[in-house]
Scaffold this motif. Sequence first.
Motif, PDB file in Angstrom:
ATOM      1  N   GLY A   1       6.147   6.408  -1.168  1.00  0.00           N
ATOM      2  CA  GLY A   1       6.868   5.940   0.016  1.00  0.00           C
ATOM      3  C   GLY A   1       6.427   4.544   0.370  1.00  0.00           C
ATOM      4  N   ILE A   2       7.233   3.889   1.182  1.00  0.00           N
ATOM      5  CA  ILE A   2       6.880   2.562   1.701  1.00  0.00           C
ATOM      6  C   ILE A   2       7.043   2.579   3.215  1.00  0.00           C
ATOM      7  CG2 ILE A   2       7.462   1.235  -0.375  1.00  0.00           C
ATOM      8  CD1 ILE A   2      10.180   0.580   0.948  1.00  0.00           C
ATOM      9  N   GLY A   3       6.307   1.695   3.860  1.00  0.00           N
ATOM     10  CA  GLY A   3       6.478   1.514   5.301  1.00  0.00           C
ATOM     11  C   GLY A   3       7.499   0.412   5.531  1.00  0.00           C
TER      12      GLY A   3
ATOM     13  N   ASN B   1      -2.405   5.106  -5.306  1.00  0.00           N
ATOM     14  CA  ASN B   1      -3.086   4.555  -4.122  1.00  0.00           C
ATOM     15  C   ASN B   1      -2.983   5.551  -2.961  1.00  0.00           C
ATOM     16  OD1 ASN B   1      -3.543   1.541  -4.921  1.00  0.00           O
ATOM     17  ND2 ASN B   1      -1.415   1.932  -5.465  1.00  0.00           N
ATOM     18  N   GLY B   2      -3.784   5.282  -1.946  1.00  0.00           N
ATOM     19  CA  GLY B   2      -3.622   5.951  -0.656  1.00  0.00           C
ATOM     20  C   GLY B   2      -3.644   7.473  -0.736  1.00  0.00           C
ATOM     21  N   LEU B   3      -2.746   8.090  -0.008  1.00  0.00           N
ATOM     22  CA  LEU B   3      -2.744   9.552   0.104  1.00  0.00           C
ATOM     23  C   LEU B   3      -2.485  10.214  -1.247  1.00  0.00           C
ATOM     24  CD1 LEU B   3      -0.695   9.930   3.434  1.00  0.00           C
ATOM     25  CD2 LEU B   3      -3.154   9.579   3.126  1.00  0.00           C
TER      26      LEU B   3
ATOM     27  N   THR C   1      -4.724   4.121   5.185  1.00  0.00           N
ATOM     28  CA  THR C   1      -4.256   3.607   3.885  1.00  0.00           C
ATOM     29  C   THR C   1      -3.670   2.216   4.121  1.00  0.00           C
ATOM     30  OG1 THR C   1      -1.961   4.326   4.079  1.00  0.00           O
ATOM     31  CG2 THR C   1      -3.535   5.948   3.206  1.00  0.00           C
ATOM     32  N   ASP C   2      -3.397   1.521   3.002  1.00  0.00           N
ATOM     33  CA  ASP C   2      -2.824   0.169   3.118  1.00  0.00           C
ATOM     34  C   ASP C   2      -1.502   0.201   3.876  1.00  0.00           C
ATOM     35  OD1 ASP C   2      -4.925  -0.779   1.744  1.00  0.00           O
ATOM     36  OD2 ASP C   2      -3.855  -1.085  -0.156  1.00  0.00           O
ATOM     37  N   LEU C   3      -0.691   1.245   3.604  1.00  0.00           N
ATOM     38  CA  LEU C   3       0.613   1.344   4.279  1.00  0.00           C
ATOM     39  C   LEU C   3       0.421   1.330   5.798  1.00  0.00           C
ATOM     40  CD1 LEU C   3       3.512   3.769   3.363  1.00  0.00           C
ATOM     41  CD2 LEU C   3       2.629   3.747   5.705  1.00  0.00           C
TER      42      LEU C   3
ATOM     43  N   PRO D   1       4.422   4.279 -15.339  1.00  0.00           N
ATOM     44  CA  PRO D   1       5.142   3.398 -14.428  1.00  0.00           C
ATOM     45  C   PRO D   1       6.496   4.012 -14.099  1.00  0.00           C
ATOM     46  CG  PRO D   1       4.539   2.267 -16.484  1.00  0.00           C
ATOM     47  CD  PRO D   1       4.284   3.710 -16.680  1.00  0.00           C
ATOM     48  N   CYS D   2       6.828   4.051 -12.824  1.00  0.00           N
ATOM     49  CA  CYS D   2       8.104   4.660 -12.432  1.00  0.00           C
ATOM     50  C   CYS D   2       8.477   4.207 -11.030  1.00  0.00           C
ATOM     51  CB  CYS D   2       7.969   6.186 -12.445  1.00  0.00           C
ATOM     52  SG  CYS D   2       9.411   7.064 -11.816  1.00  0.00           S
ATOM     53  N   ASP D   3       9.714   3.763 -10.877  1.00  0.00           N
ATOM     54  CA  ASP D   3      10.251   3.466  -9.548  1.00  0.00           C
ATOM     55  C   ASP D   3      11.065   4.691  -9.119  1.00  0.00           C
ATOM     56  OD1 ASP D   3      11.691   2.664  -7.349  1.00  0.00           O
ATOM     57  OD2 ASP D   3      12.416   0.784  -8.234  1.00  0.00           O
ATOM     58  N   VAL D   4      10.586   5.392  -8.098  1.00  0.00           N
ATOM     59  CA  VAL D   4      11.256   6.652  -7.717  1.00  0.00           C
ATOM     60  C   VAL D   4      12.657   6.436  -7.165  1.00  0.00           C
ATOM     61  CG1 VAL D   4       9.129   7.976  -7.329  1.00  0.00           C
ATOM     62  CG2 VAL D   4      10.177   6.721  -5.414  1.00  0.00           C
TER      63      VAL D   4
HETATM   64  N1  LIG Z   1      -0.521   6.167   5.888  1.00  0.00           N
HETATM   65  C1  LIG Z   1       0.063   6.785   6.892  1.00  0.00           C
HETATM   66  O1  LIG Z   1      -0.333   6.635   8.047  1.00  0.00           O
HETATM   67  C2  LIG Z   1       1.237   7.701   6.629  1.00  0.00           C
HETATM   68  C3  LIG Z   1       1.724   8.438   7.709  1.00  0.00           C
HETATM   69  C4  LIG Z   1       2.793   9.290   7.508  1.00  0.00           C
HETATM   70  C5  LIG Z   1       3.362   9.394   6.253  1.00  0.00           C
HETATM   71  N2  LIG Z   1       2.884   8.665   5.213  1.00  0.00           N
HETATM   72  C6  LIG Z   1       3.549   8.823   3.924  1.00  0.00           C
HETATM   73  O2  LIG Z   1       2.594   9.153   2.935  1.00  0.00           O
HETATM   74  C7  LIG Z   1       3.064   8.699   1.665  1.00  0.00           C
HETATM   75  C8  LIG Z   1       1.975   7.894   0.998  1.00  0.00           C
HETATM   76  O3  LIG Z   1       1.729   6.743   1.798  1.00  0.00           O
HETATM   77  P1  LIG Z   1       0.330   5.968   1.790  1.00  0.00           P
HETATM   78  O4  LIG Z   1      -0.070   5.780   3.185  1.00  0.00           O
HETATM   79  O5  LIG Z   1      -0.604   6.598   0.835  1.00  0.00           O
HETATM   80  O6  LIG Z   1       0.830   4.537   1.239  1.00  0.00           O
HETATM   81  P2  LIG Z   1       0.202   3.564   0.163  1.00  0.00           P
HETATM   82  O7  LIG Z   1       0.984   2.309   0.288  1.00  0.00           O
HETATM   83  O8  LIG Z   1      -1.278   3.517   0.283  1.00  0.00           O
HETATM   84  O9  LIG Z   1       0.555   4.289  -1.222  1.00  0.00           O
HETATM   85  C9  LIG Z   1       1.892   4.508  -1.586  1.00  0.00           C
HETATM   86  C10 LIG Z   1       1.984   4.603  -3.095  1.00  0.00           C
HETATM   87  O10 LIG Z   1       3.380   4.745  -3.445  1.00  0.00           O
HETATM   88  C11 LIG Z   1       3.681   3.805  -4.474  1.00  0.00           C
HETATM   89  N3  LIG Z   1       5.084   3.413  -4.404  1.00  0.00           N
HETATM   90  C12 LIG Z   1       5.704   2.626  -3.484  1.00  0.00           C
HETATM   91  N4  LIG Z   1       6.996   2.468  -3.794  1.00  0.00           N
HETATM   92  C13 LIG Z   1       7.206   3.186  -4.930  1.00  0.00           C
HETATM   93  C14 LIG Z   1       8.351   3.407  -5.729  1.00  0.00           C
HETATM   94  N5  LIG Z   1       9.533   2.839  -5.451  1.00  0.00           N
HETATM   95  N6  LIG Z   1       8.220   4.192  -6.825  1.00  0.00           N
HETATM   96  C15 LIG Z   1       7.015   4.747  -7.138  1.00  0.00           C
HETATM   97  N7  LIG Z   1       5.896   4.559  -6.420  1.00  0.00           N
HETATM   98  C16 LIG Z   1       6.001   3.790  -5.326  1.00  0.00           C
HETATM   99  C17 LIG Z   1       2.748   2.631  -4.219  1.00  0.00           C
HETATM  100  O11 LIG Z   1       2.598   1.824  -5.385  1.00  0.00           O
HETATM  101  C18 LIG Z   1       1.477   3.350  -3.815  1.00  0.00           C
HETATM  102  O12 LIG Z   1       0.703   3.721  -4.931  1.00  0.00           O
HETATM  103  C19 LIG Z   1       4.336   7.901   1.939  1.00  0.00           C
HETATM  104  O13 LIG Z   1       5.452   8.723   1.692  1.00  0.00           O
HETATM  105  C20 LIG Z   1       4.221   7.579   3.418  1.00  0.00           C
HETATM  106  O14 LIG Z   1       5.472   7.368   4.025  1.00  0.00           O
HETATM  107  C21 LIG Z   1       1.828   7.816   5.368  1.00  0.00           C
END
Ligand SMILES: NC(=O)c1ccc[n+]([C@@H]2O[C@H](COP(=O)([O-])OP(=O)(O)OC[C@H]3O[C@@H](n4cnc5c(N)ncnc54)[C@H](O)[C@@H]3O)[C@@H](O)[C@H]2O)c1
Length: 259
Positions: free
Chosen positions: A92-94, A21-23, A190-192, A61-64
């Motif tokens: 990452g998670i927010g 997902n996302g980035l 992104t959703d986060l 599938p993997c939990d980091v």
């Molecule tokens: N969106 C922003 O504004 C933003 C800004 C700065 C940094 N970031 C960073 O960018 C990265 C990607 O964020 P995003 O915005 O795409 O978020 P997102 O929620 O859209 O995607 C995050 C992805 O990480 C996966 N994920 C979450 N926990 C996990 C775990 N324990 N193990 C494996 N996968 C896991 C989710 O399933 C998802 O596919 C993150 O590290 C986030 O902190 C995002």
Amino acid sequence: MERRSVRRFESALALVTGGANGLGLGVARRFVAEGAVVWVADIDPAVEQIATDIGAAAGVPCDVSDAAAVDGVVADLVARHDRLDVCVANAGIGGGAAIVDLSEALYREILAVNLDGVFFTCRAAARVMIRQGSGAIVTVGSVFGRDTPGGAGVYGAAKAGVVAMTQALARELGPAGVRANCVSPGHMATDLYWRAIDRRAARAGASPEQVRADELAEVPLGRFGTGDDVAGLVAFLASADAAYLTGQTINIDGGLQPR
Ligand SMILES: NC(=O)c1ccc[n+]([C@@H]2O[C@H](COP(=O)([O-])OP(=O)(O)OC[C@H]3O[C@@H](n4cnc5c(N)ncnc54)[C@H](O)[C@@H]3O)[C@@H](O)[C@H]2O)c1
């Protein structure tokens, strides 16, 4: 100016965590488009289908935050392909709250994914890359790691930790021919980020639309960033075009000026 399509990673092996997902999805797509054999590792149960949809070689599938799970994915990848050229520690998670309100459980969860997860991912990748004498690691930090607003204290601490870890990795791995750099996104669509907007709106007693407009006003380029924006920078950092670049953190934030 249109982006010219290039294929800098023909047959290279790339692992992207959080690539469902996302980035991370944008990054995975870019490596596929540039010829890489891409493995996506993600906690999202749809990861296998998503990987197939984008033409990645595998979606696992993997939990980091689980060291054994991360080691297992890297071991499987290397058993199958015999190398690992690029590793993007993006998962990452927010989440968060004012420090006085933050539960220990949420504190631990944010660190477990955003800092432990990057540590486990980089450690597993680096062990392979040192053996093969080449490779590039890209970690994903955040502008909140350099300038942390209230409500994001632990997220910011984790991301500042990612910057520090990347710098040390670069120094440790340079002699083995392995590079490590960090990208720090700003406000990305992104959703986060949308969930973070909702939390900030609830804390401020404002509407999400208002908070969104206020945050957009902080961005001189006048739009939120995308996975494709981040992918361009990550691919550059992983490529031979960045052969003399290591230990750096590069902000990708549209010129963000927090108010
Ligand atoms: N969106 C922003 O504004 C933003 C800004 C700065 C940094 N970031 C960073 O960018 C990265 C990607 O964020 P995003 O915005 O795409 O978020 P997102 O929620 O859209 O995607 C995050 C992805 O990480 C996966 N994920 C979450 N926990 C996990 C775990 N324990 N193990 C494996 N996968 C896991 C989710 O399933 C998802 O596919 C993150 O590290 C986030 O902190 C995002």
